[in-house]
Design a protein around this motif. Structure first.
Motif, short mmCIF file in Angstrom:
data_model
loop_
_atom_site.label_atom_id
_atom_site.label_comp_id
_atom_site.label_asym_id
_atom_site.label_seq_id
_atom_site.Cartn_x
_atom_site.Cartn_y
_atom_site.Cartn_z
N MET A 1 18.36 7.03 -7.56
CA MET A 1 18.08 6.22 -8.75
C MET A 1 16.62 6.36 -9.18
O MET A 1 16.34 6.84 -10.25
N PHE A 2 15.71 5.92 -8.31
CA PHE A 2 14.31 6.03 -8.72
C PHE A 2 13.38 6.16 -7.53
O PHE A 2 13.73 5.80 -6.40
N GLN A 3 12.20 6.70 -7.84
CA GLN A 3 11.14 6.75 -6.85
C GLN A 3 10.33 5.46 -6.98
O GLN A 3 10.03 5.03 -8.10
N TYR A 4 9.99 4.86 -5.89
CA TYR A 4 9.27 3.59 -5.93
C TYR A 4 7.90 3.75 -6.59
O TYR A 4 7.26 4.80 -6.47
N ALA A 5 7.49 2.70 -7.26
CA ALA A 5 6.11 2.63 -7.73
C ALA A 5 5.58 1.28 -7.28
O ALA A 5 6.29 0.28 -7.30
N LEU A 6 4.37 1.27 -6.80
CA LEU A 6 3.80 0.03 -6.27
C LEU A 6 2.69 -0.44 -7.21
O LEU A 6 1.92 0.37 -7.72
N THR B 1 8.96 6.40 -1.15
CA THR B 1 10.29 5.84 -0.94
C THR B 1 11.15 6.02 -2.19
O THR B 1 10.65 5.86 -3.30
N PHE B 2 12.40 6.37 -1.97
CA PHE B 2 13.30 6.51 -3.12
C PHE B 2 14.46 5.55 -2.96
O PHE B 2 14.93 5.29 -1.85
N GLU B 3 14.89 4.99 -4.08
CA GLU B 3 16.01 4.03 -4.08
C GLU B 3 17.28 4.79 -4.45
O GLU B 3 17.27 5.58 -5.41
N SER B 4 18.34 4.55 -3.70
CA SER B 4 19.58 5.25 -4.02
C SER B 4 20.78 4.42 -3.61
O SER B 4 20.64 3.42 -2.91
N PRO C 1 9.27 1.65 -11.78
CA PRO C 1 9.56 2.87 -11.00
C PRO C 1 9.91 4.07 -11.88
O PRO C 1 10.14 3.92 -13.09
N THR C 2 9.93 5.24 -11.26
CA THR C 2 10.19 6.47 -12.01
C THR C 2 11.57 7.02 -11.63
O THR C 2 11.87 7.16 -10.43
N PRO C 3 12.40 7.38 -12.62
CA PRO C 3 13.71 7.93 -12.27
C PRO C 3 13.55 9.22 -11.47
O PRO C 3 12.61 9.98 -11.69
N THR C 4 14.44 9.46 -10.55
CA THR C 4 14.34 10.68 -9.75
C THR C 4 15.71 11.28 -9.50
O THR C 4 16.74 10.60 -9.64
N GLU C 5 15.71 12.56 -9.15
CA GLU C 5 16.95 13.27 -8.83
C GLU C 5 16.99 13.68 -7.37
O GLU C 5 17.90 14.36 -6.92
N THR C 6 15.95 13.30 -6.63
CA THR C 6 15.84 13.80 -5.26
C THR C 6 15.16 12.78 -4.35
O THR C 6 14.65 11.76 -4.81
N TYR C 7 15.15 13.09 -3.07
CA TYR C 7 14.48 12.24 -2.08
C TYR C 7 13.00 12.57 -1.97
O TYR C 7 12.23 11.84 -1.36
N VAL D 1 19.73 1.29 -0.86
CA VAL D 1 18.69 1.35 0.15
C VAL D 1 17.47 2.12 -0.37
O VAL D 1 17.61 3.06 -1.16
N GLY D 2 16.29 1.72 0.09
CA GLY D 2 15.06 2.45 -0.22
C GLY D 2 14.64 3.17 1.04
O GLY D 2 14.44 2.54 2.07
N LEU D 3 14.54 4.49 0.96
CA LEU D 3 14.23 5.26 2.17
C LEU D 3 13.07 6.22 1.93
O LEU D 3 12.94 6.81 0.86
#
Lengths: 316, 553
Positions: B518-523, B295-298, B335-341, B443-445
């Protein structure tokens, strides 16, 4: 008395109908709905959601849904939960035992302890005991139950390891002792606030009674202090408490949401909150109707109880 | 059970090989630990394990609409035909082999499918599992009278033919590569449970599920837990637990407290919250791991709004988000920053995307250059359009709400007005989300189908309900290049060729910014140290994907 009872019953039925109408309207007209929880599921489309809504009859006009629901309610069919497909009566029933166990234990504790403290405070008015009980009651009423619950878990479960941190029983055990061990903390936390309430009411009620002429007469007749207390004071002090007990009856169904959450107790309070979160209309309506019935029954019993004891009420 | 005891006493060839393999255990990846358990000597199911979820599983028919947490039960009770391992590779579960072009299970053109099933599999009630059950399960998803959990992919399936008890074929009206991944998230249901049933939405499966999985349904205490017991006739290795309890604990603080006190053996969805990570890592007798999720947050933008139609605006907004501070200060660096879904663990992840830069100066310059001038109130506008919009998310998510407020402040520094309009979940994810009634959302998708990179439901132009389509493209994003890449990618069955397609698509979307990643989820997952088996798998939505391997030492 019969006419009085009949008239109260008639009023109750009309009130129930009004509650059902308002409840249904508020629930179904509020934005959102039971299917929105699926919106973020992979592959879910608006077309799919519309299809499910149609299959569940949610696309019908609200008044059609209401009368359909009411028609079924009258014949004892309270509908089916949107969440798990089980009958509403079964869903409510499956949570009822947990709530009755918790609320019943807490009520017994609070009534017994609260009344005793109240009577003692009144009889020792102005003493150190009376003042300390007053302060303690104020503290118990002011501090949130959630906090009490967490402190109890921290002390008795995490630090001392005496009692379980939550749940109603251990799966695989489920003995009476196991149930009791799980019941002690949540019932005590829940009873704490009620003890404060009962003690305050009971203190006031007892003070009213001890200053009555008949108590003075009893004392003048040379009855022992114990006899005056048990025969004349306690019984009469408890009369106003009937109303309080009647008002507390709906609480049995509403449960103690906060306590149930902190101690993961599977009762009615959590069911209500969960059902609201999922917009599970049939269950919410079922709980609403059951609560309304209990409020009315509670009031009715209290009124009739007081009327039975005090004929002046009937004559009015 | 008796057979298993015998096995444990006398090593068979397979176990002997495993023991030899154990000598090279140092070479094994952490993922292999869970697999190894399945072949270990502890072959008799014993012990009880309590797995906690913060939501209550309620839908027991896996082909009906359900949420993430329900799959926690499905993996224990039911089986899919095949599944994804943590590396994104398929492995067979009920199928004898995973159909592919290479093994002839799928024709070169992707239109003809042949599926072979394992022999000797039985349902929990003892009825044999056959190809008729598979045909029934697939057809049930397409039945108009049944409340099916999804239609994507299934609508292409035609002419399902049962060749034998263990083999069936079907044709596809269109070549659709994600179908294998979609089938991997489809659990088989017993045909005989529907015999003589008038309403297929109300069968015995709703209350007492019957599957082929490692655990049999025993009972459910509504609002509290579900009790499952070991299936002694399970067709794969395992299960190694006698009883599996799936416990419902709605409050995350309470769930963590019960994990800490030992009442919970494995803390599942929604795991340990970031504010407890520091303490959790020091808990004695517990294993705590931070693992990636798909899941990525954006900040999702509604592209039909005039404010967002200028690419310069979207790029300036992205530059004005202090992503680093949000992750470090609000999310405790979890979480880890990301540039993509696309999750970075995916084979299809594009590593070469431009890195986000937080710069108020550059964002201001970009907007100045694009002709967005500040008005008397300090808010920029151009051609009568003010750079003002609302931002919504589910009310009560305090970390998100803090992030929103922080973003609101940095947006104000570039002359953008963002108002916060949060809603309860039942309202937020209803028409407001599905019909694109929002301006922007946090949203986290997870837009992928398991490990498959296809994201057509979310990015294909024709999938926007607001533009007359039917799908999840609630951003109302339209880009012919992305459409072309999605269609080409969905028709292609060769992973190496698909990688280039989806990498290019990520680059196009990164440039376009229909959402501001924004970021990729980390659990933060945790379990007692005497529990073996829980292995993170980013390609599945829930922990129990390999619950057959879980054990207590």
């Amino acid at each position: 008395m019969f006419r009085y009872t009949l008239s109260r019953l008639g009023q109750s039925l009309i009130l129930l109908l009004i509650v059902s109408f308002i409840g249904f309207a508020v629930l179904t007209l509020a934005p959102g709905g039971p299917l929105s929880q699926f919106a973020l599921s992979p592959g879910m489309t608006q077309e799919q959601i519309d299809k499910i809504a149609s299959q569940m009859g949610l696309d019908r006009p609200v008044w059609v849904q209401y009368f359909d629901w009411l028609r079924h309610l009258v014949v004892g069919d309270w509908g089916t939960s949107y969440r798990d497909g089980q009958s509403v009566l079964h869903v409510i029933g499956s949570h009822l035992f947990a709530t009755l166990l918790l609320m019943g234990s807490a009520t017994v504790m609070s009534v017994t302890l609260g009344s005793s403290i109240g009577i003692c405070s009144a009889l020792r008015r102005g003493s150190a005991f009376d003042y300390s009980m007053t302060v303690l009651a104020m503290v118990a009423l002011s501090i949130p139950t959630f906090w009490f619950g967490l402190i109890a878990i921290y002390v008795f479960s995490l630090n001392l390891g005496w009692l379980p941190a939550g749940n109603m029983y251990t799966v695989g055990d489920g003995s009476v002792i196991d149930y009791l061990r799980h019941l002690i903390l949540p019932a005590s936390v829940l009873a704490l606030v009620d003890v404060a309430i009962w003690s305050r009411y009971m203190r006031t009620s007892t003070l009213n009674v001890v200053n009555q002429d008949f108590v003075r007469t009893a004392k003048a007749k040379g009855l022992t202090r114990r006899r005056v207390l048990l025969k004349h004071v306690v019984g009469n002090s408890l009369v106003p408490m009937i109303t309080l007990a009647g008002l507390q009856l709906p609480m049995v169904l509403g449960g103690a949401l906060v306590t149930e959450t902190v101690f993961t107790w599977p009762g009615m309070g959590r069911l209500f909150l969960d059902s609201l979160g999922y917009s599970d209309y049939p269950v919410v309506m079922g709980l609403l109707m059951a609560s309304a019935m209990l409020v009315l029954i509670g009031n009715l019993i209290a009124d009739l109880g007081v009327a039975l004891i005090d004929p002046r009420i009937r004559l009015e | 059970m008796t057979d298993r005891n015998k096995k444990s006493a006398h090593l068979d060839r397979r176990q002997a090989l495993m023991m030899m393999g154990a000598a090279g255990a140092g070479l094994m990846t952490p993922m292999m630990i869970g697999r190894d358990r399945a072949f270990a000597a502890n072959a008799d199911a014993s012990g009880q394990l309590v797995l906690a979820f913060s939501q209550e599983p309620t839908v027991f028919n896996p082909l009906m609409p359900h949420i993430e947490v329900d799959e926690g039960v499905y993996y224990a009770v039911y089986d899919p035909l095949f599944d994804f391992d943590p590396d994104g590779e398929f492995f067979p579960v009920l199928a004898a082999e995973v159909p592919s072009v290479a093994n002839g299970g799928i024709s070169e053109d992707g239109l003809s499918w042949r599926l072979k099933l394992k022999e000797g599999v039985t349902w929990h009630d003892g009825t044999p599992f056959t190809a008729e059950d598979v045909k029934f399960s697939l057809e049930l998803t397409m039945d108009p009278d049944f409340r099916s959990f999804r239609s994507t992919g299934y609508r292409f399936i035609k002419d399902i033919t049962v060749v034998s008890d263990t083999e069936l074929t079907w044709t596809m009206s269109e070549s659709f590569a994600p179908m294998t991944a979609i089938l991997a998230s489809t659990y088989m249901v017993p045909k005989h449970a529907f015999d003589g049933v008038e309403d297929k939405n109300a069968t015995i499966l709703n209350t007492a599920p019957i599957g082929t999985g490692p655990f049999r349904f025993k009972n459910r205490m509504a609002g509290d837990h579900i009790e499952l017991e070991a299936n002694p006739d399970y067709h794969m290795d395992g299960p190694f637990l006698k009883t599996l309890i799936i416990k419902y604990v709605p409050d995350l603080n309470v769930m963590y407290t019960q994990f800490k006190s030992g009442d919970i053996d494995v803390i599942g969805l929604q795991y340990i919250s970031p504010d407890h990570l520091g303490e959790a890592e020091k808990l004695p007798g517990k294993v705590v791991e931070v693992v990636g999720a798909a899941t990525f947050e954006s900040i999702g933008l509604n592209m039909t709004r005039p404010q967002f139609q200028d690419k310069a605006v979207r790029q300036a907004l992205y530059m004005a988000i202090d992503k680093g501070s949000i992750i470090d200060a609000l999310y405790y660096g979890v979480p880890t920053p990301t540039e993509t879904y696309m999750p970075r663990q995916s084979y299809y992840y594009n590593e070469t995307l431009p890195r986000h830069e937080f710069s108020i100066e550059k964002a201001n310059a970009l907007l100045d250059e694009a002709g967005w001038a500040k008005g008397s109130d300090g808010i920029r506008e151009k051609d009568g359009v003010r750079l003002s919009f609302s931002n919504s998310t589910t009310a009560g998510n305090h970390l998100r709400e803090q992030a929103q407020q922080f973003i609101q402040q940095t947006f104000a520094l570039i002359g953008v007005e963002m108002t916060i309009k949060n809603l309860p979940p039942a309202v937020m994810w209803g028409d407001y989300w599905m019909n694109s009634e929002f301006d922007s959302v946090v949203v986290g998708l997870n837009v992928l189908a398991g490990a498959d990179p296809d994201a057509s439901d979310y990015f294909l132009s024709s999938m926007s309900p607001a533009l007359g389509g039917s799908g999840q493209n609630t951003f109302a994003y339209q880009n012919p290049k992305v459409d072309e890449l999605l269609v080409t990618g969905a028709r292609n069955f060769v992973p190496e060729e698909r990688k280039a397609i989806y990498e290019e698509m990520q680059a196009v979307i990164r440039e376009d910014l229909p959402f501001l990643p924004m970021f990729q989820y980390a659990l933060i997952k945790g379990w007692k140290d005497d529990v073996t088996g829980p292995v993170p798998n980013i390609n599945n939505r829930i922990d129990t994907w390999n619950v057959r391997d879980w054990a207590r030492s």
